[in-house]
Design a protein around this motif. Structure first.
Motif, PDB file in Angstrom:
ATOM      1  N   HIS A 134       0.802  -1.224   0.000  1.00 36.71           N
ATOM      2  CA  HIS A 134       0.000   0.000   0.000  1.00 36.71           C
ATOM      3  C   HIS A 134       0.833   1.271   0.000  1.00 36.71           C
ATOM      4  CE1 HIS A 134      -3.875  -2.060   0.786  1.00 36.71           C
ATOM      5  NE2 HIS A 134      -3.130  -2.915   1.444  1.00 36.71           N
ATOM      6  N   VAL A 135       2.094   1.179   0.357  1.00 37.27           N
ATOM      7  CA  VAL A 135       2.929   2.381   0.455  1.00 37.27           C
ATOM      8  C   VAL A 135       4.276   2.100  -0.193  1.00 37.27           C
ATOM      9  CG1 VAL A 135       3.753   1.736   2.760  1.00 37.27           C
ATOM     10  CG2 VAL A 135       3.913   4.113   2.016  1.00 37.27           C
ATOM     11  N   ASP A 136       4.764   3.049  -0.974  1.00 39.93           N
ATOM     12  CA  ASP A 136       6.011   2.830  -1.709  1.00 39.93           C
ATOM     13  C   ASP A 136       7.215   3.274  -0.881  1.00 39.93           C
ATOM     14  OD1 ASP A 136       5.254   5.434  -1.873  1.00 39.93           O
ATOM     15  OD2 ASP A 136       5.836   5.723  -3.965  1.00 39.93           O
ATOM     16  N   LEU A 137       7.489   2.501   0.173  1.00 37.76           N
ATOM     17  CA  LEU A 137       8.667   2.710   1.004  1.00 37.76           C
ATOM     18  C   LEU A 137       9.416   1.395   1.141  1.00 37.76           C
ATOM     19  CD1 LEU A 137       7.277   4.848   3.980  1.00 37.76           C
ATOM     20  CD2 LEU A 137       8.900   5.620   2.253  1.00 37.76           C
ATOM     21  N   LYS A 138      10.737   1.475   1.184  1.00 35.96           N
ATOM     22  CA  LYS A 138      11.509   0.276   1.451  1.00 35.96           C
ATOM     23  C   LYS A 138      11.154  -0.256   2.842  1.00 35.96           C
ATOM     24  CE  LYS A 138      15.529   1.115  -1.485  1.00 35.96           C
ATOM     25  NZ  LYS A 138      17.002   1.287  -1.536  1.00 35.96           N
ATOM     26  N   ARG A 139      11.317  -1.563   3.000  1.00 31.66           N
ATOM     27  CA  ARG A 139      10.890  -2.191   4.252  1.00 31.66           C
ATOM     28  C   ARG A 139      11.591  -1.587   5.468  1.00 31.66           C
ATOM     29  NH1 ARG A 139       9.666  -8.492   5.233  1.00 31.66           N
ATOM     30  NH2 ARG A 139       8.163  -7.871   3.651  1.00 31.66           N
ATOM     31  N   SER A 140      12.882  -1.316   5.350  1.00 34.80           N
ATOM     32  CA  SER A 140      13.604  -0.777   6.501  1.00 34.80           C
ATOM     33  C   SER A 140      13.033   0.572   6.924  1.00 34.80           C
ATOM     34  CB  SER A 140      15.096  -0.638   6.178  1.00 34.80           C
ATOM     35  OG  SER A 140      15.287   0.193   5.044  1.00 34.80           O
ATOM     36  N   ARG A 141      12.693   1.440   5.951  1.00 34.35           N
ATOM     37  CA  ARG A 141      12.121   2.743   6.287  1.00 34.35           C
ATOM     38  C   ARG A 141      10.694   2.596   6.810  1.00 34.35           C
ATOM     39  NH1 ARG A 141      12.445   7.466   2.278  1.00 34.35           N
ATOM     40  NH2 ARG A 141      12.272   8.662   4.204  1.00 34.35           N
ATOM     41  N   LEU A 142       9.944   1.658   6.261  1.00 35.35           N
ATOM     42  CA  LEU A 142       8.584   1.424   6.743  1.00 35.35           C
ATOM     43  C   LEU A 142       8.604   0.950   8.191  1.00 35.35           C
ATOM     44  CD1 LEU A 142       5.538   1.164   6.319  1.00 35.35           C
ATOM     45  CD2 LEU A 142       5.940  -1.073   5.254  1.00 35.35           C
ATOM     46  N   GLU A 143       9.493   0.009   8.501  1.00 31.53           N
ATOM     47  CA  GLU A 143       9.582  -0.495   9.873  1.00 31.53           C
ATOM     48  C   GLU A 143      10.015   0.605  10.833  1.00 31.53           C
ATOM     49  OE1 GLU A 143      10.631  -5.208   9.131  1.00 31.53           O
ATOM     50  OE2 GLU A 143      12.258  -3.755   9.205  1.00 31.53           O
ATOM     51  N   GLN A 144      10.969   1.427  10.419  1.00 29.97           N
ATOM     52  CA  GLN A 144      11.424   2.531  11.257  1.00 29.97           C
ATOM     53  C   GLN A 144      10.290   3.524  11.500  1.00 29.97           C
ATOM     54  OE1 GLN A 144      14.382   2.392  12.543  1.00 29.97           O
ATOM     55  NE2 GLN A 144      15.372   4.377  12.734  1.00 29.97           N
ATOM     56  N   MET A 145       9.522   3.815  10.461  1.00 27.71           N
ATOM     57  CA  MET A 145       8.398   4.740  10.587  1.00 27.71           C
ATOM     58  C   MET A 145       7.345   4.182  11.551  1.00 27.71           C
ATOM     59  SD  MET A 145       5.800   6.086   7.634  1.00 27.71           S
ATOM     60  CE  MET A 145       4.958   4.521   7.551  1.00 27.71           C
ATOM     61  N   LEU A 146       7.045   2.890  11.450  1.00 26.57           N
ATOM     62  CA  LEU A 146       6.062   2.283  12.340  1.00 26.57           C
ATOM     63  C   LEU A 146       6.504   2.375  13.799  1.00 26.57           C
ATOM     64  CD1 LEU A 146       5.150  -0.840  10.195  1.00 26.57           C
ATOM     65  CD2 LEU A 146       3.569   0.985  10.854  1.00 26.57           C
ATOM     66  N   LYS A 147       7.798   2.227  14.050  1.00 27.00           N
ATOM     67  CA  LYS A 147       8.290   2.348  15.417  1.00 27.00           C
ATOM     68  C   LYS A 147       8.059   3.754  15.967  1.00 27.00           C
ATOM     69  CE  LYS A 147      11.921  -1.181  15.082  1.00 27.00           C
ATOM     70  NZ  LYS A 147      13.385  -1.429  15.126  1.00 27.00           N
ATOM     71  N   VAL A 148       8.338   4.758  15.130  1.00 26.80           N
ATOM     72  CA  VAL A 148       8.111   6.139  15.570  1.00 26.80           C
ATOM     73  C   VAL A 148       6.627   6.374  15.816  1.00 26.80           C
ATOM     74  CG1 VAL A 148       8.282   8.563  14.886  1.00 26.80           C
ATOM     75  CG2 VAL A 148      10.176   6.996  14.418  1.00 26.80           C
ATOM     76  N   LEU A 149       5.772   5.902  14.922  1.00 24.23           N
ATOM     77  CA  LEU A 149       4.330   6.070  15.096  1.00 24.23           C
ATOM     78  C   LEU A 149       3.834   5.337  16.334  1.00 24.23           C
ATOM     79  CD1 LEU A 149       3.123   5.631  11.400  1.00 24.23           C
ATOM     80  CD2 LEU A 149       3.296   7.760  12.699  1.00 24.23           C
ATOM     81  N   ASP A 150       4.446   4.202  16.636  1.00 14.21           N
ATOM     82  CA  ASP A 150       4.077   3.458  17.835  1.00 14.21           C
ATOM     83  C   ASP A 150       4.413   4.252  19.090  1.00 14.21           C
ATOM     84  OD1 ASP A 150       3.410   1.556  19.671  1.00 14.21           O
ATOM     85  OD2 ASP A 150       4.840   0.054  19.021  1.00 14.21           O
ATOM     86  N   VAL A 151       5.620   4.809  19.128  1.00  7.36           N
ATOM     87  CA  VAL A 151       6.012   5.623  20.270  1.00  7.36           C
ATOM     88  C   VAL A 151       5.094   6.835  20.411  1.00  7.36           C
ATOM     89  CG1 VAL A 151       7.860   7.036  21.240  1.00  7.36           C
ATOM     90  CG2 VAL A 151       8.398   4.850  20.176  1.00  7.36           C
TER      91      VAL A 151
END
Length: 733
Positions: free
Chosen positions: A422-439
């Protein structure tokens, strides 16, 4: 909000019946057991921190140089608190090497320490049971474990409620301004806010300037609701001088990678002990280690891609001086404990003098003299820019993820692989973004993936801009360090806001102070040999074997393993973009300011050399024709390269594969695997009349990164009748 307290600090309320003198005597007994010597005593600030934790249940931040004894503070405090009936210490620690050293140190003092990390998954149930039975004094866990759903929801609440002490090691990572910021460290603030009143907290680091100290102290001292906990509510901040009297700093400016490698090999041949050679990328570390081994040196590469078991063995080899050096990335960084490390040499500068101080602090902890040398390279700035490009994504891409999770069927979890579609981001950046959103409370990690938290979220563009500007400032400061005509240790102390640095102070030990002598330019024959080795082009391109999951959501029927009869063979590239040697000319070729044109002559020669080494004449490696991949950005380059290689091999160019009409715009490289594959499938098509039936095909492109273009085209050619497809590109990365 209370401001962080700096020395001197007013005494906190004294716990009734506390015998301070007796407590210090007991603490020093534990210290002697910890270090295995009877002639040691606590430093004054070590005692102040221990007293604050044990007698006053305060929160403290200790910022002291590497080797000062910060770990002694929390192990001694743990022993004293456990002797008084307190629960176990929870120690958040960032690296496996650090955890292993700390567990060993604790056991010497009779402290039962265990660790939960990615390398001991099979032991987790046993460890959890031991914690529940009260058989553990210290639990070390990585910050990433704090958001593992089972650990976060099942184990951590009990630990937090019963803990005798919470320790945050390498606490600069808590701060957005810290040089080694990790989103999972921001979760620690939530952990601390949820602690019952009266549980002491200790944060430690060797690398923090005044701004980071203030930020970390603020997060230590304030609850999520804005209240300040417990007795001794103010945070005790203990900062010491950052000078390291054993370190002899120097910068050696050499013209090119070949000269730097030859200089390094010469220095290591006569090295007085063992040490670390730092490189900026995995590719560089592996290449440098290979080159140095070829000169007869006992060295090994140590990177984030090194198997965990192999890492432990390499750490042991370095500690026991079985190797002259580990050639490492920053994966071998914080907390690695070898007191007699004799040198640290950087091939390429880190992007921050704060990070540099952290890494050089590994040397000279238990010896009178250690040499620290920086060999800056012209490629450093481009590597910094690459890592900068991996920052927090722009708001529209964040909103796509939030909207996708909010609209998930029945609010159920979505895996990262599903979100990738659904989103055109590399997996590493997507995972990093999810961590920030989680915090930030916008999403939550649960068993099976991620869910929307149902809370409003604002894109903090100002914060991300401030962080980006701070990193740019640090990069400028690193260049200033390389060029300074003043004392190098004074420069580092000033950047770190050392409270004890006096105006005009000089270390008397660095190259600017006349305290270190190093070899000059290496022997020309050695440089020529190093250049010859670096000049050997050719790296393997391993074919993709598995389609990404979730491709059906993108309308493509691609799943599971790629049929062996539709795969590419193992191919070749001239070099990786992030390495040495041929990587430099390739970086120049692919910079956005370089216009399209014919293949540069040196790279033509390199490509032919790769073919000579790879394709054995009249053997299994021969090819019958060449097929080019039409490039949207460098069509002249690829057409010229394909035609030239065909003429050299004496075979025809059978045709090309490229963007179909109306889809000529190049696809984005900064996307995840699924999105990249979908774009490739939809964009590419073969020339009409392209006939490869029964032929072995050399497939030529300018560069590859994800590998999907080569994979998709190879599949199409195999389906069209090619018996084998051998990919060839100029660059990987």
């Amino acid at each position: 909000m209370n401001e962080p307290t700096t020395q001197p600090t007013p005494a906190a309320p004294t716990a009734p019946g506390t015998d301070r003198a007796g407590l210090r005597e007991e603490a020093e007994g534990v210290l002697r057991a910890l270090v295995g010597r009877d002639d040691v005593a606590l430093r004054e600030d070590q005692w102040r921190a221990i007293e604050a934790l044990v007698a006053d249940a305060r929160r403290a931040l200790v910022v002291q140089r590497t080797g000062w004894g910060k770990s002694a503070v929390y192990f001694v405090a743990t022993a004293l608190l456990r002797a008084r009936g307190a629960g176990p210490t929870v120690l958040v620690s960032p690296l496996l090497a650090l955890m292993r050293d700390q567990v060993g140190a604790a056991r010497r003092a009779g402290i039962r320490a265990v660790t939960i990390n990615s390398s001991n998954v099979t032991e987790w149930d046993e460890i959890h049971a031991a914690i529940a039975a009260g058989e553990v004094d210290v639990l070390l866990c990585s910050p990433e474990r704090l958001n593992n759903p089972g650990f976060r929801d099942g184990v951590l609440p009990r630990l937090a409620a019963d803990a005798g002490l919470v320790v945050v090691d390498e606490a600069h990572c808590v701060s957005d301004w810290g040089h080694d910021f990790r989103p999972d460290y921001r979760r620690i603030r939530t952990l601390l806010a949820d602690l019952p009143a009266g549980i002491p907290v200790l944060a430690t680091t060797a690398t923090a300037n005044a701004r980071v100290v203030a930020d970390v102290a603020e997060q230590l001292g304030v609850r999520a609701d804005g209240t300040v906990p417990g007795p001794g509510a103010d945070v005790l901040v203990l900062r010491g001088a950052l000078d390291r009297e054993s370190l002899h700093l120097a910068v050696v400016d050499l013209p090119d990678p070949s000269t730097r490698l030859a200089w390094l090999a010469e220095v290591l041949q006569d090295a007085p002990g063992s040490g670390i050679v730092y490189c900026l990328t995995v590719s560089q570390a592996e290449q440098v280690a290979s080159q140095l081994r070829a000169t007869g040196l006992a060295v090994a590469a140590y990177t984030g891609q090194t198997d965990p078991a192999e890492r432990e063995a390499l750490e042991a080899d370095l500690k026991e001086n079985r190797v002259t050096a580990l050639v490492a990335t920053s994966a071998l960084g914080m907390g690695f404990d070898k007191p007699d490390l004799a040198f640290v040499i950087h091939l390429g500068a880190p992007s921050s003098p704060i990070a540099y101080y952290q890494q050089v602090g590994r040397a000279g902890r238990g010896v009178e003299r250690a040499v620290v040398v920086l060999l800056p390279g012209t490629e450093d700035q481009r590597i910094w820019e690459y890592f900068d490009s991996l920052g927090f994504p722009p708001e529209p891409k964040v909103r796509v993820v939030l909207d996708t999770l909010a609209s998930a069927p029945e609010g159920g979890p979505m895996s990262v692989a599903q979100l990738e579609t659904h989103v055109d981001l590399k997996r590493s950046r997507l995972e990093q973004m999810l961590k920030v959103l989680d915090v930030d409370g916008a999403v939550r990690r649960v068993q099976g993936g991620w869910v929307a938290a149902g809370r409003p979220w604002e894109y903090d563009a100002d914060r991300y801009a401030r962080v980006a500007e701070t990193r740019a400032d640090e990069q400028r400061a690193m260049v200033d360090y390389e060029r300074t005509t003043g004392c190098r240790m004074a420069f580092l102390r000033a950047v770190l806001d050392d409270p004890e640095l006096q105006p005009g102070w000089r270390c008397g030990r660095c190259d600017r102070c006349g305290g270190v002598e190093l070899p000059g330019a290496p022997d020309p024959d050695a440089v020529a040999e190093a250049r010859h080795d670096l000049d050997r082009p050719g790296v393997e391109i391993v074919a993709r074997r598995q389609w990404p999951s979730g491709m059906d959501a993108l309308g493509l029927d691609l799943r599971g393993r790629i049929d062996p009869d539709e795969r590419a063979e193992t191919g070749r590239a001239v070099a990786r973009l992030d390495g040495l040697g041929w990587s430099g000319p390739l970086r120049d070729l692919f910079t956005p300011t370089t216009s399209d044109g014919e293949t540069p002559v040196p790279l033509r020669t390199a490509a032919v050399r790769v073919l000579d080494d790879w394709l054995v004449p009249d053997g299994a490696g021969t090819v019958d024709c060449v097929v080019g991949i039409r490039s949207a950005t460098r069509p002249q380059l690829v057409a010229h390269l394909a035609g030239g290689l065909a003429r050299y091999l004496g075979v025809p160019v059978a045709g090309s594969v490229g963007p179909v009409v109306g889809r000529e715009e190049p696809g984005s490289h900064d996307v995840n695997s699924a999105a990249r594959l979908a774009g490739v499938v939809r964009r590419l098509g073969p020339d009409e009349g392209l006939d490869v039936t029964g032929k072995r095909v050399l497939l030529v492109d300018d560069r590859t990164d994800s590998g999907w273009t080569l994979t998709v085209v190879a599949r199409a050619l195999r389906r069209a009748g090619a018996t084998a497809v051998l990919p060839f590109v100029l660059a990987v990365g």
